[in-house]
Design a protein around this motif. Sequence first.
Motif, PDB file in Angstrom:
ATOM      1  N   LEU A  49       0.555  -3.595   1.492  1.00 26.76           N
ATOM      2  CA  LEU A  49      -0.150  -3.887   0.243  1.00 26.76           C
ATOM      3  C   LEU A  49      -1.661  -3.819   0.445  1.00 26.76           C
ATOM      4  CD1 LEU A  49      -0.209  -4.926  -2.715  1.00 26.76           C
ATOM      5  CD2 LEU A  49      -0.244  -7.228  -1.747  1.00 26.76           C
ATOM      6  N   LEU A  50      -2.157  -4.416   1.516  1.00 29.25           N
ATOM      7  CA  LEU A  50      -3.589  -4.404   1.781  1.00 29.25           C
ATOM      8  C   LEU A  50      -4.099  -2.989   2.048  1.00 29.25           C
ATOM      9  CD1 LEU A  50      -3.918  -7.602   3.973  1.00 29.25           C
ATOM     10  CD2 LEU A  50      -4.777  -7.272   1.661  1.00 29.25           C
ATOM     11  N   SER A  51      -3.322  -2.181   2.776  1.00 33.97           N
ATOM     12  CA  SER A  51      -3.768  -0.820   3.050  1.00 33.97           C
ATOM     13  C   SER A  51      -3.805   0.012   1.766  1.00 33.97           C
ATOM     14  CB  SER A  51      -2.890  -0.153   4.104  1.00 33.97           C
ATOM     15  OG  SER A  51      -1.589   0.049   3.606  1.00 33.97           O
ATOM     16  N   LYS A  52      -2.831  -0.199   0.870  1.00 39.15           N
ATOM     17  CA  LYS A  52      -2.859   0.504  -0.413  1.00 39.15           C
ATOM     18  C   LYS A  52      -4.031   0.046  -1.266  1.00 39.15           C
ATOM     19  CE  LYS A  52       1.987   1.715  -0.842  1.00 39.15           C
ATOM     20  NZ  LYS A  52       3.209   1.553  -1.598  1.00 39.15           N
ATOM     21  N   GLN A  53      -4.321  -1.260  -1.247  1.00 37.94           N
ATOM     22  CA  GLN A  53      -5.472  -1.767  -1.998  1.00 37.94           C
ATOM     23  C   GLN A  53      -6.767  -1.147  -1.484  1.00 37.94           C
ATOM     24  OE1 GLN A  53      -5.120  -6.012  -1.533  1.00 37.94           O
ATOM     25  NE2 GLN A  53      -4.029  -6.251  -3.475  1.00 37.94           N
ATOM     26  N   LEU A  54      -6.899  -1.045  -0.173  1.00 37.51           N
ATOM     27  CA  LEU A  54      -8.093  -0.440   0.407  1.00 37.51           C
ATOM     28  C   LEU A  54      -8.205   1.029   0.001  1.00 37.51           C
ATOM     29  CD1 LEU A  54     -10.543  -0.545   2.305  1.00 37.51           C
ATOM     30  CD2 LEU A  54      -8.991   0.054   4.165  1.00 37.51           C
ATOM     31  N   LEU A  55      -7.113   1.772   0.110  1.00 38.97           N
ATOM     32  CA  LEU A  55      -7.131   3.189  -0.232  1.00 38.97           C
ATOM     33  C   LEU A  55      -7.549   3.397  -1.683  1.00 38.97           C
ATOM     34  CD1 LEU A  55      -6.454   6.202   0.339  1.00 38.97           C
ATOM     35  CD2 LEU A  55      -4.175   5.671  -0.517  1.00 38.97           C
TER      36      LEU A  55
END
Length: 122
Positions: A49-55
């Motif tokens: 979830l955090l990596s998708k939010q960053l992307l």
Amino acid sequence: MASKLKALQSKACQASQFISKHGTVYYKQLLEKNKEFIQEPATIEKCNLLSKQLLYTRLASIPVRREAFWKELDHVKQLWRNKQDLKVEDVGVAALFGLECYAWYCAGEIVGRGFTFTGYYV
């Protein structure tokens, strides 16, 4: 030359010993100081979830960065049109910036070749 190598090895050894003694304490202090940024529990789903939010946050910022780029490019064009008004300091800063970019390019090429000094630069 050999004495300089011995001195460098000695300094590296001292630094390694210092880090091995005090590294854990520094690590714990760093985590304690920044615990507000640590996600608990650290699950795979939360990391995804955090990596998708960053992307997607980065993707959403592209138009703003694009606009800033064009604004800076317009400023450079304006300076180029009025180049007779440029000061020596401005030209010096621009030259140093260009030289630094070239140096980083050369360093990147050397690193990319595995730290060998063969090819174009010799």
